[in-house]
Design a protein around this motif. Structure first.
Motif, PDB file in Angstrom:
ATOM      1  N   UNK A   1      -2.563   5.325   1.703  1.00  0.00           N
ATOM      2  CA  UNK A   1      -3.423   4.419   2.116  1.00  0.00           C
ATOM      3  C   UNK A   1      -3.146   3.444   3.362  1.00  0.00           C
ATOM      4  N   UNK A   2      -1.874   3.665   3.657  1.00  0.00           N
ATOM      5  CA  UNK A   2      -1.409   2.912   5.096  1.00  0.00           C
ATOM      6  C   UNK A   2      -2.058   4.163   6.213  1.00  0.00           C
TER       7      UNK A   2
ATOM      8  N   UNK B   1      -3.206  11.893   0.358  1.00  0.00           N
ATOM      9  CA  UNK B   1      -2.279  11.520  -1.116  1.00  0.00           C
ATOM     10  C   UNK B   1      -1.707  12.689  -1.313  1.00  0.00           C
TER      11      UNK B   1
ATOM     12  N   UNK C   1      -4.846   5.992   5.800  1.00  0.00           N
ATOM     13  CA  UNK C   1      -6.054   5.891   5.821  1.00  0.00           C
ATOM     14  C   UNK C   1      -6.472   4.638   6.735  1.00  0.00           C
ATOM     15  N   UNK C   2      -5.894   3.730   6.583  1.00  0.00           N
ATOM     16  CA  UNK C   2      -5.852   2.345   7.078  1.00  0.00           C
ATOM     17  C   UNK C   2      -5.645   2.459   8.724  1.00  0.00           C
TER      18      UNK C   2
ATOM     19  N   UNK D   1      -8.570   4.180  10.286  1.00  0.00           N
ATOM     20  CA  UNK D   1      -9.558   3.174  10.551  1.00  0.00           C
ATOM     21  C   UNK D   1      -9.297   2.136  11.724  1.00  0.00           C
TER      22      UNK D   1
ATOM     23  N   UNK E   1       0.811  -1.289   0.188  1.00  0.00           N
ATOM     24  CA  UNK E   1      -0.144   0.098  -0.046  1.00  0.00           C
ATOM     25  C   UNK E   1       0.754   1.112  -0.050  1.00  0.00           C
ATOM     26  N   UNK E   2       0.353   2.315  -0.643  1.00  0.00           N
ATOM     27  CA  UNK E   2       1.133   3.536  -0.626  1.00  0.00           C
ATOM     28  C   UNK E   2       0.984   4.329   0.673  1.00  0.00           C
TER      29      UNK E   2
ATOM     30  N   UNK F   1     -12.392   8.331   5.046  1.00  0.00           N
ATOM     31  CA  UNK F   1     -12.486   8.428   3.693  1.00  0.00           C
ATOM     32  C   UNK F   1     -12.377   9.719   3.031  1.00  0.00           C
ATOM     33  N   UNK F   2     -12.963  10.648   3.678  1.00  0.00           N
ATOM     34  CA  UNK F   2     -12.753  11.851   3.085  1.00  0.00           C
ATOM     35  C   UNK F   2     -11.509  12.660   3.251  1.00  0.00           C
TER      36      UNK F   2
END
Lengths: 275, 275
Positions: B5-6, B50, B8-9, B12, B1-2, B43-44
């Motif tokens: 993404x990490x 990015x 964002x994860x 969560x 994952x870029x 998500x937002x």
């Protein structure tokens, strides 16, 4: 939120809903599939879902599945993405209706079908054997089936039509995404947290119609029994939780019904339901 | 994952960890802040995260906060994003170390500071009154404070240094993100699902040091009491759950400690911890 973001959120809200007999939720992991993997998959699918806003359906789907499986190799939301990608396309076209989504589905090409087949190489998807005359189109062949697709000049919409009797995700594609839109209506009608509404909608949809993934894995009789049991427990959280424990134990995993609820959540979010 | 993404994860997984006395988790909403809003915020925030991979820190942060709050207007992860944005930058530079992150922080400009102030206009953030001599730099002024920033030639790193005594997110910025990296080590060391490890790390970090958000809202004594109570309950899930109920009731919300755990999760994910 843009369509790709609502699709990502739909995946997260779907898996968070509890109880959903037989499926992963925020309180339950399966032996081989965990809640946190669904969170990671929803993140990983993001780039493919963004591609679905403007790019070809097949390519966007393949990219979404690749991202979904990148971190753990598991099939968490293959079917949900197969519904979300054309829905994101329709929403981006400004026509998220049954007709608008059907238009996106009907406009798919042989190249979209080829990308769909390539997507099966990114994770393991449970499917039944195709009829003998379609053996060269078995999705488990992955990209090796592409020459047969090209020879028969089959679009992704055509491929889905071949599967509509055995698979309710394919049936959505062939039939104007009818149950997805119905799920969206139900989610909008209910009240309370969205993931609770999603769980309720899941149980009702499963009670209404046997899950095709369960039918493929365990036979039509077990799928029908599962739906009848859920129908008898509707509205009774304790009974549904007991069924959840039993279904996990018996590996009855109504994943296709969950896919349709994820699609319904997306439509409801696009229509402005509040988080 | 870029890296984005990490990140964002990490958001969560952080909010999914339970029990975390006083904070939202997958089993507990606060009266004014709900689990599902955290999912939507993660998500937002994606586009801003990015942007943090290649763009200026301040602009990326403002965009992340704008996306975080877009759907509901609430401050769910303002502090976590303030840590994640420079960490994502460092990871993208290929040097996710204390030195690499400090370099990103020290390289910020007055323009980054201006964007940071603008971010306060997207949601309500709880802050204390600044000392009189810094009144023109009160973050609650939002973009109105930008002329004062420019006049004093303050970078975002400078602004953080002004806040380091009162706010532990600012303290991370000024001190090489020490507790974030320590949290990452602890997460890697523990076993089990990542959100469970995050919850354990949260409790230990809170036991170790009073939360500055709690101190700002309720005073240093209450913050100290909260940490002592958690310290006494460490390792006892039932006692921690009871504290969770009590802290929610008393509105003791150790949000800054959660921010640091989110940063730690990101670092651990970048280092390859398995989901």
């Amino acid at each position: 939120m843009r369509p790709a973001e609502n699709a990502q959120l739909a995946l997260l809200l779907e898996v968070s809903g509890t109880p959903k007999p037989g499926n992963v939720d925020r309180e339950r992991d399966l032996p081989d599939l965990r809640y946190e993997q669904f969170l990671a998959s929803a993140v990983g699918a993001g780039a493919g879902l963004r591609a679905a806003e403007s790019g070809p359906v097949g390519e966007a789907f393949e990219r979404a599945v690749e991202g979904m499986a990148a971190i753990h190799g598991e099939n968490t939301q293959f079917g949900a993405l197969l519904l979300l990608v054309p829905l994101v396309g329709a929403a981006s076209d400004g026509d998220l209706s049954a007709a608008g989504t059907e238009r996106v589905a009907r406009n798919t090409t042989v190249e979209d079908a080829a990308a769909f087949y390539r997507a099966f190489e990114h994770c393991s998807v449970f499917v039944s054997d195709p009829p003998d005359e379609w053996d060269d189109l078995d999705v488990r062949r992955g990209s090796e089936a592409i020459p047969a697709l090209e020879e028969r000049d089959l679009t992704l919409h055509d491929v889905m039509a071949l599967g509509e009797d055995a698979d309710d995700v394919a049936r959505e594609w062939a039939g104007g995404f009818e149950r997805s839109f119905r799920a969206a209506d139900r989610i909008a009608e209910l009240s309370g947290p969205l993931s609770d509404r999603a769980a309720t909608t899941f149980c009702e949809a499963l009670a209404d119609r046997p899950d095709t993934l369960v039918a493929k894995k365990h036979g039509v009789e077990v799928a029908k029994e599962a739906s009848d049991r859920v129908a008898a427990a509707l509205g009774n959280r304790e009974a549904l939780s007991a069924l959840a424990a039993e279904f996990v134990e018996r590996r009855i995993n109504p994943g296709t019904t969950a896919d349709i609820v994820a699609a319904g959540l997306f439509i409801a979010l696009e229509r402005g339901v509040e988080v």
